[in-house]
Design a protein around this motif. Sequence first.
Motif, PDB file in Angstrom:
ATOM      1  N   ASN A 112     -40.387  -9.464 -33.883  1.00  0.00           N
ATOM      2  CA  ASN A 112     -40.351 -10.887 -34.312  1.00  0.00           C
ATOM      3  C   ASN A 112     -39.777 -11.359 -35.355  1.00  0.00           C
ATOM      4  O   ASN A 112     -39.596 -10.627 -36.331  1.00  0.00           O
ATOM      5  CB  ASN A 112     -41.965 -11.058 -34.119  1.00  0.00           C
ATOM      6  CG  ASN A 112     -42.744 -10.657 -32.862  1.00  0.00           C
ATOM      7  OD1 ASN A 112     -42.321 -11.307 -31.862  1.00  0.00           O
ATOM      8  ND2 ASN A 112     -43.737 -10.021 -33.089  1.00  0.00           N
ATOM      9  N   TYR A 113     -39.115 -12.556 -35.290  1.00  0.00           N
ATOM     10  CA  TYR A 113     -38.630 -13.388 -36.421  1.00  0.00           C
ATOM     11  C   TYR A 113     -39.683 -13.438 -37.582  1.00  0.00           C
ATOM     12  O   TYR A 113     -40.871 -13.684 -37.107  1.00  0.00           O
ATOM     13  CB  TYR A 113     -38.406 -14.583 -36.012  1.00  0.00           C
ATOM     14  CG  TYR A 113     -37.659 -15.295 -37.138  1.00  0.00           C
ATOM     15  CD1 TYR A 113     -36.267 -14.934 -37.847  1.00  0.00           C
ATOM     16  CD2 TYR A 113     -38.404 -16.474 -37.672  1.00  0.00           C
ATOM     17  CE1 TYR A 113     -35.785 -15.728 -38.850  1.00  0.00           C
ATOM     18  CE2 TYR A 113     -37.955 -17.076 -38.596  1.00  0.00           C
ATOM     19  CZ  TYR A 113     -37.073 -16.885 -39.466  1.00  0.00           C
ATOM     20  OH  TYR A 113     -36.532 -17.580 -40.712  1.00  0.00           O
ATOM     21  N   TYR A 114     -39.309 -12.949 -38.598  1.00  0.00           N
ATOM     22  CA  TYR A 114     -40.221 -13.242 -39.624  1.00  0.00           C
ATOM     23  C   TYR A 114     -39.763 -13.862 -41.168  1.00  0.00           C
ATOM     24  O   TYR A 114     -38.483 -13.405 -41.456  1.00  0.00           O
ATOM     25  CB  TYR A 114     -40.422 -11.533 -40.137  1.00  0.00           C
ATOM     26  CG  TYR A 114     -41.772 -11.621 -41.055  1.00  0.00           C
ATOM     27  CD1 TYR A 114     -43.235 -11.456 -40.611  1.00  0.00           C
ATOM     28  CD2 TYR A 114     -41.703 -11.170 -42.508  1.00  0.00           C
ATOM     29  CE1 TYR A 114     -44.083 -11.463 -41.562  1.00  0.00           C
ATOM     30  CE2 TYR A 114     -42.774 -11.191 -43.410  1.00  0.00           C
ATOM     31  CZ  TYR A 114     -44.163 -11.146 -42.848  1.00  0.00           C
ATOM     32  OH  TYR A 114     -44.912 -11.154 -43.613  1.00  0.00           O
ATOM     33  N   ASP A 115     -40.491 -14.809 -41.294  1.00  0.00           N
ATOM     34  CA  ASP A 115     -40.227 -15.707 -42.486  1.00  0.00           C
ATOM     35  C   ASP A 115     -40.996 -15.236 -43.644  1.00  0.00           C
ATOM     36  O   ASP A 115     -42.191 -15.700 -43.851  1.00  0.00           O
ATOM     37  CB  ASP A 115     -40.215 -17.022 -42.250  1.00  0.00           C
ATOM     38  CG  ASP A 115     -39.804 -17.965 -43.414  1.00  0.00           C
ATOM     39  OD1 ASP A 115     -39.514 -17.417 -44.426  1.00  0.00           O
ATOM     40  OD2 ASP A 115     -39.854 -19.181 -43.403  1.00  0.00           O
ATOM     41  N   GLU A 116     -40.606 -14.482 -44.682  1.00  0.00           N
ATOM     42  CA  GLU A 116     -41.197 -14.133 -45.819  1.00  0.00           C
ATOM     43  C   GLU A 116     -42.015 -15.107 -46.763  1.00  0.00           C
ATOM     44  O   GLU A 116     -42.942 -15.040 -47.164  1.00  0.00           O
ATOM     45  CB  GLU A 116     -40.566 -13.301 -46.699  1.00  0.00           C
ATOM     46  CG  GLU A 116     -41.465 -12.432 -47.893  1.00  0.00           C
ATOM     47  CD  GLU A 116     -40.487 -11.792 -48.877  1.00  0.00           C
ATOM     48  OE1 GLU A 116     -40.781 -11.657 -50.119  1.00  0.00           O
ATOM     49  OE2 GLU A 116     -39.663 -11.119 -48.265  1.00  0.00           O
ATOM     50  N   GLN A 117     -41.507 -16.263 -46.483  1.00  0.00           N
ATOM     51  CA  GLN A 117     -41.949 -17.458 -47.444  1.00  0.00           C
ATOM     52  C   GLN A 117     -43.175 -18.162 -46.963  1.00  0.00           C
ATOM     53  O   GLN A 117     -44.096 -18.729 -47.591  1.00  0.00           O
ATOM     54  CB  GLN A 117     -40.640 -18.533 -47.413  1.00  0.00           C
ATOM     55  CG  GLN A 117     -39.631 -18.102 -48.335  1.00  0.00           C
ATOM     56  CD  GLN A 117     -39.864 -17.528 -49.602  1.00  0.00           C
ATOM     57  OE1 GLN A 117     -40.568 -18.242 -50.404  1.00  0.00           O
ATOM     58  NE2 GLN A 117     -39.203 -16.507 -49.972  1.00  0.00           N
ATOM     59  N   ARG A 118     -43.250 -18.012 -45.518  1.00  0.00           N
ATOM     60  CA  ARG A 118     -44.427 -18.507 -44.951  1.00  0.00           C
ATOM     61  C   ARG A 118     -45.306 -17.430 -44.205  1.00  0.00           C
ATOM     62  O   ARG A 118     -46.607 -17.901 -43.648  1.00  0.00           O
ATOM     63  CB  ARG A 118     -44.194 -19.582 -44.004  1.00  0.00           C
ATOM     64  CG  ARG A 118     -43.122 -19.083 -42.614  1.00  0.00           C
ATOM     65  CD  ARG A 118     -42.806 -20.363 -42.015  1.00  0.00           C
ATOM     66  NE  ARG A 118     -43.655 -20.873 -41.138  1.00  0.00           N
ATOM     67  CZ  ARG A 118     -43.935 -20.610 -40.024  1.00  0.00           C
ATOM     68  NH1 ARG A 118     -43.493 -19.374 -39.565  1.00  0.00           N
ATOM     69  NH2 ARG A 118     -45.172 -21.145 -39.338  1.00  0.00           N
ATOM     70  N   GLN A 119     -44.849 -16.423 -44.171  1.00  0.00           N
ATOM     71  CA  GLN A 119     -45.864 -15.567 -43.539  1.00  0.00           C
ATOM     72  C   GLN A 119     -46.930 -14.632 -44.421  1.00  0.00           C
ATOM     73  O   GLN A 119     -46.843 -14.904 -45.536  1.00  0.00           O
ATOM     74  CB  GLN A 119     -45.101 -14.319 -42.928  1.00  0.00           C
ATOM     75  CG  GLN A 119     -43.943 -14.827 -41.892  1.00  0.00           C
ATOM     76  CD  GLN A 119     -44.950 -15.702 -40.390  1.00  0.00           C
ATOM     77  OE1 GLN A 119     -45.795 -15.329 -40.383  1.00  0.00           O
ATOM     78  NE2 GLN A 119     -43.856 -16.089 -39.858  1.00  0.00           N
ATOM     79  N   PHE A 120     -47.733 -13.897 -43.837  1.00  0.00           N
ATOM     80  CA  PHE A 120     -48.945 -13.336 -44.771  1.00  0.00           C
ATOM     81  C   PHE A 120     -48.328 -12.225 -45.577  1.00  0.00           C
ATOM     82  O   PHE A 120     -48.533 -12.205 -46.859  1.00  0.00           O
ATOM     83  CB  PHE A 120     -49.823 -12.385 -43.712  1.00  0.00           C
ATOM     84  CG  PHE A 120     -50.880 -11.480 -44.339  1.00  0.00           C
ATOM     85  CD1 PHE A 120     -51.873 -12.114 -45.167  1.00  0.00           C
ATOM     86  CD2 PHE A 120     -50.531 -10.101 -44.427  1.00  0.00           C
ATOM     87  CE1 PHE A 120     -52.571 -11.421 -45.929  1.00  0.00           C
ATOM     88  CE2 PHE A 120     -51.299  -9.355 -45.139  1.00  0.00           C
ATOM     89  CZ  PHE A 120     -52.636  -9.735 -45.638  1.00  0.00           C
ATOM     90  N   TYR A 121     -47.108 -11.459 -45.253  1.00  0.00           N
ATOM     91  CA  TYR A 121     -46.527 -10.312 -46.257  1.00  0.00           C
ATOM     92  C   TYR A 121     -45.626 -11.129 -47.010  1.00  0.00           C
ATOM     93  O   TYR A 121     -44.531 -11.762 -46.601  1.00  0.00           O
ATOM     94  CB  TYR A 121     -45.835  -9.222 -45.395  1.00  0.00           C
ATOM     95  CG  TYR A 121     -47.073  -8.370 -44.758  1.00  0.00           C
ATOM     96  CD1 TYR A 121     -47.735  -7.518 -45.484  1.00  0.00           C
ATOM     97  CD2 TYR A 121     -47.107  -8.414 -43.455  1.00  0.00           C
ATOM     98  CE1 TYR A 121     -48.474  -6.618 -45.147  1.00  0.00           C
ATOM     99  CE2 TYR A 121     -48.006  -7.391 -42.882  1.00  0.00           C
ATOM    100  CZ  TYR A 121     -48.748  -6.386 -43.783  1.00  0.00           C
ATOM    101  OH  TYR A 121     -49.352  -5.512 -43.246  1.00  0.00           O
TER     102      TYR A 121
END
Length: 264
Positions: free
Chosen positions: A154-163
């Motif tokens: 999945n596309y993952y945005d570190e700035q807005r995700q849990f991790y």
Amino acid sequence: MLNGERELNSKYYIPLERIFDIRIADLLTDDSNIKPFYRSRGLRYTEATSSYEEFANLAADTSYSDHSVIFYTDEYSKGIFDYIIEFRATNGIKYLVNEFALRYECVRTSFFSADNTNCYCYGENIDKIADVLFEVDDGKTFTKLFYAYDTLTNYYDEQRQFYGKEVFKKILDSTDIFNTYLTKATYSLSEINHGLQNDNHSGVFINPILNKLLESAFDDPKNYAKKIIAILNYGIENKPEVIATAIENDEFGIESFTIKETEA
């Protein structure tokens, strides 16, 4: 109130009946055939006990409704996640993860269960639930709930995700939770490539969060020296298997993957 010193008003005792699941009338009756039965099934009480068995009882008691215990709210309009956070009810999280397959999904930034597409728990409550598990360092439940391998597909945005950086630091400060990230899993390349067929070949992947943990650890190498060494040693240990799988799945025969002992 029972002694007549205070008015026995329904507005006082009805909420108590709901919380403690026992009728006041049963307590006051003179009928010897009626034996008051106190059942600790109230949502607030169950959360306060943090008992795995009590959560199972609560789920059974609410199964008659259209919604599962995940959606159940009490007379204060509070739900199961509210009380998990308030009472630090670790077993409540464990029960939902084990029995409802509750899992965080990075794309929709919410919790989901295996048999339902509805979202549960949002925003800062996600982080608060994580903190409950960090407090007890429950690695097995934590990595089931916050399933990191989703980031492969999945596309993952570190700035807005849990991790993110704060979570990486908490993982590095833990012991059992950190160790559960030293894992690997087999995924079909078709799944990783979003439907593109690779003759159903599979690849061996280490936990995708390890790289970010390593980057975060190098921000404070003196403090996290042992964790850095653990990650690097894990990479060295699993390198031959990962490369061997890549060679096996090399459809073009380029054979560009080689293992050199000097690189270990």
